[in-house]
Design a protein around this motif. Structure first.
Motif, short mmCIF file in Angstrom:
data_model
loop_
_atom_site.label_atom_id
_atom_site.label_comp_id
_atom_site.label_asym_id
_atom_site.label_seq_id
_atom_site.Cartn_x
_atom_site.Cartn_y
_atom_site.Cartn_z
N PHE A 96 0.82 -1.22 0.00
CA PHE A 96 0.00 0.00 0.00
C PHE A 96 0.86 1.27 0.00
CE2 PHE A 96 -3.44 -2.82 0.95
CZ PHE A 96 -4.58 -2.16 0.53
N ARG A 97 2.11 1.13 0.48
CA ARG A 97 3.00 2.30 0.52
C ARG A 97 3.64 2.59 -0.84
NH1 ARG A 97 3.46 2.93 5.99
NH2 ARG A 97 3.62 0.97 7.13
N THR A 98 3.48 1.70 -1.81
CA THR A 98 4.22 1.88 -3.07
C THR A 98 3.42 2.71 -4.08
OG1 THR A 98 3.31 -0.16 -4.05
CG2 THR A 98 5.37 -0.37 -2.79
N ASP A 99 4.16 3.40 -4.94
CA ASP A 99 3.55 4.11 -6.07
C ASP A 99 2.89 3.09 -7.01
OD1 ASP A 99 4.61 6.41 -5.03
OD2 ASP A 99 6.35 6.45 -6.38
N ASP A 100 3.56 1.95 -7.16
CA ASP A 100 3.04 0.93 -8.09
C ASP A 100 1.64 0.48 -7.71
OD1 ASP A 100 5.24 1.04 -9.69
OD2 ASP A 100 5.93 -1.03 -9.29
N MET A 101 1.36 0.37 -6.41
CA MET A 101 0.03 -0.07 -5.99
C MET A 101 -1.01 0.97 -6.39
SD MET A 101 -2.29 0.60 -3.40
CE MET A 101 -3.78 -0.22 -2.85
N ARG A 102 -0.68 2.25 -6.15
CA ARG A 102 -1.63 3.33 -6.52
C ARG A 102 -1.85 3.30 -8.04
NH1 ARG A 102 -4.00 3.98 -1.84
NH2 ARG A 102 -2.36 3.59 -0.32
N GLU A 103 -0.75 3.15 -8.78
CA GLU A 103 -0.82 3.13 -10.24
C GLU A 103 -1.61 1.90 -10.74
OE1 GLU A 103 -0.37 4.90 -12.75
OE2 GLU A 103 -0.08 3.48 -14.41
N GLY A 104 -1.32 0.75 -10.15
CA GLY A 104 -1.95 -0.50 -10.61
C GLY A 104 -3.46 -0.48 -10.44
N VAL A 105 -3.92 -0.04 -9.27
CA VAL A 105 -5.38 -0.04 -9.06
C VAL A 105 -6.03 1.10 -9.86
CG1 VAL A 105 -5.29 -1.25 -6.84
CG2 VAL A 105 -5.21 1.23 -6.86
N ALA A 106 -5.32 2.24 -9.98
CA ALA A 106 -5.89 3.35 -10.78
C ALA A 106 -6.04 2.91 -12.24
CB ALA A 106 -4.98 4.59 -10.68
N ALA A 107 -5.02 2.24 -12.76
CA ALA A 107 -5.07 1.78 -14.15
C ALA A 107 -6.23 0.81 -14.37
CB ALA A 107 -3.75 1.11 -14.53
N PHE A 108 -6.46 -0.05 -13.39
CA PHE A 108 -7.59 -0.98 -13.52
C PHE A 108 -8.90 -0.21 -13.60
CE2 PHE A 108 -11.13 -3.35 -11.76
CZ PHE A 108 -11.10 -4.51 -12.53
N ILE A 109 -9.06 0.74 -12.69
CA ILE A 109 -10.32 1.50 -12.62
C ILE A 109 -10.51 2.35 -13.88
CG2 ILE A 109 -11.53 3.34 -11.33
CD1 ILE A 109 -10.12 2.06 -8.78
N GLU A 110 -9.39 2.90 -14.38
CA GLU A 110 -9.47 3.74 -15.60
C GLU A 110 -9.42 2.92 -16.88
OE1 GLU A 110 -6.21 6.47 -14.96
OE2 GLU A 110 -7.05 7.05 -13.00
N LYS A 111 -9.42 1.61 -16.75
CA LYS A 111 -9.41 0.69 -17.90
C LYS A 111 -8.26 0.99 -18.87
CE LYS A 111 -14.42 -0.13 -17.65
NZ LYS A 111 -14.28 -1.25 -16.70
N ARG A 112 -7.04 1.07 -18.30
CA ARG A 112 -5.83 1.26 -19.12
C ARG A 112 -4.72 0.37 -18.58
NH1 ARG A 112 -2.30 4.07 -16.00
NH2 ARG A 112 -3.13 5.40 -14.37
N GLU A 113 -3.63 0.28 -19.34
CA GLU A 113 -2.48 -0.50 -18.88
C GLU A 113 -1.73 0.27 -17.79
OE1 GLU A 113 -1.40 -3.65 -19.75
OE2 GLU A 113 -3.38 -3.69 -20.71
N PRO A 114 -1.24 -0.40 -16.74
CA PRO A 114 -0.47 0.32 -15.72
C PRO A 114 0.93 0.67 -16.22
CG PRO A 114 -0.53 -2.02 -15.22
CD PRO A 114 -1.40 -1.82 -16.43
N ARG A 115 1.46 1.78 -15.69
CA ARG A 115 2.86 2.14 -15.98
C ARG A 115 3.64 2.05 -14.66
NH1 ARG A 115 -0.18 5.74 -19.14
NH2 ARG A 115 -0.31 7.13 -17.34
N PHE A 116 4.20 0.87 -14.43
CA PHE A 116 4.90 0.64 -13.16
C PHE A 116 6.31 1.21 -13.19
CE2 PHE A 116 1.96 -3.18 -12.92
CZ PHE A 116 1.19 -2.67 -11.91
N THR A 117 6.75 1.72 -12.05
CA THR A 117 8.13 2.23 -11.95
C THR A 117 8.97 1.38 -10.99
OG1 THR A 117 7.49 3.65 -10.09
CG2 THR A 117 7.33 4.60 -12.31
N GLY A 118 8.33 0.51 -10.27
CA GLY A 118 9.07 -0.32 -9.31
C GLY A 118 9.27 0.37 -7.97
N SER A 119 8.66 1.57 -7.84
CA SER A 119 8.82 2.23 -6.54
C SER A 119 7.47 2.29 -5.81
CB SER A 119 9.38 3.64 -6.73
OG SER A 119 8.65 4.32 -7.70
#
Ligand code: CAA
Length: 266
Positions: A243-266
């Protein structure tokens, strides 16, 4: 621990964001002398220092006959009990270095994975193998016992009864039996398809969040063999860390926005 004559060789090669570590001592079927173990530990330390640039590692053996045929028996013959313990600790340190690497490591076994060689493979996240490979803990045939984690990780991989059978008999099993036992995850007809299969898996992993994969690996390794209560606490901590990672915020946001996630590994 005294080192034995010929120079130990461990090669590190790059394959994009993947790394290939090759134990290259074919004259002794890649047997683990103290110098090979030290070189292996240093190689994995160097990979760890690169951080998220390394997304996956293949560990394999050169020469076409063996992954690793065990600890170096000639070197063992000269050790005092204290030096034996020192060698055991060195083997355990190498295994711990592999297990603590953030990126997943696949042992690609093409030939013999015996004794310390099987133990080294067991410290990796997955074992892939060619059909012609064989596996065993033959230490009791030498009056020895597994020394680099076989009594710990083999039961976790195949269950206590199968591990006891393998360790007490010292018998070798082929790849088909190793797959059936859950020791080997996938088998392949030849070395080329073995390495390609491992690359495909690691590339598939690399599409995901590196931080999430690293947390999952950390929790799986730490929780393995611990009581349920400890294991679930470790999982809660890992879940919180995600939950502390940027990737988690990005991953769930991408799902909700129906797009591919752009992970940075942070
Ligand atoms: N240590 C040192 N040298 C080894 C070795 C080992 N573990 N395994 C193989 N070699 C050497 C052989 O001595 C031989 O060297 P020379 O050509 O100089 O004689 C060379 O590698 C090729 O081996 P073989 O001639 O024996 O090949 P093979 O096809 O007849 O047999 C084998 C292959 C069945 C793997 C056989 O080599 C073997 O049984 N090796 C030992 C396996 C073993 O017992 N491993 C456990 C070691 S103890 C351990 O690992 C403790 C621990 O838990 C940490």
């Amino acid at each position: 621990v005294p080192e034995r004559g010929d120079a130990a060789e461990v090669r590190l090669e790059r394959d994009g964001h993947l790394a290939v570590v090759t134990i290259d001592r074919p004259k002794a079927l890649n047997a683990l002398s103290a110098s090979v173990l030290t070189a292996l530990g240093e190689t994995f330390d160097a990979l760890a220092a690169e951080g998220p640039a390394v997304r996956g590692v293949i560990l394999t053996g050169a020469g076409g006959r063996a992954f690793v045929a065990g600890a170096d028996i000639v070197a063992l013959s000269e050790l005092t009990p204290e030096q034996g313990a020192e060698l055991g600790r060195l083997g355990h340190r190498v295994a711990a270095t592999i297990e603590s690497l953030a990126a997943p490591v696949i042992a690609c076994v093409d030939g013999f994975a015996l004794g310390g060689g099987l133990e080294l493979a067991l410290a990796c996240d997955l074992i892939y193998a060619t059909d012609a490979s064989s596996f065993g803990q033959p230490e009791v045939k030498l009056g020895l016992v597994p020394g680099f984690g076989g009594t710990v990780r083999l039961p976790r991989a195949v269950g206590l009864a199968r591990a006891k059978e393998l360790i007490y008999t010292g018998r070798r099993i082929d790849a088909a039996e190793a797959v059936a036992a859950g020791l080997v995850t996938r088998s392949f007809p030849d070395r080329e398809s073995l390495l390609a299969g491992a690359r495909t898996t690691l590339e598939q992993v690399a599409e995901n969040s590196a931080s999430a994969v690293a947390i999952a690996k950390r929790v799986l390794v730490a929780a393995s063999g611990t009581p349920t209560e400890t294991a679930t606490q470790l999982e809660v901590r890992g879940f919180e860390d995600a939950f502390r990672t940027d990737d988690m915020r990005e991953g769930v946001a991408a799902f909700i926005e129906k797009r591919e996630p752009r992970f940075t590994g942070s």
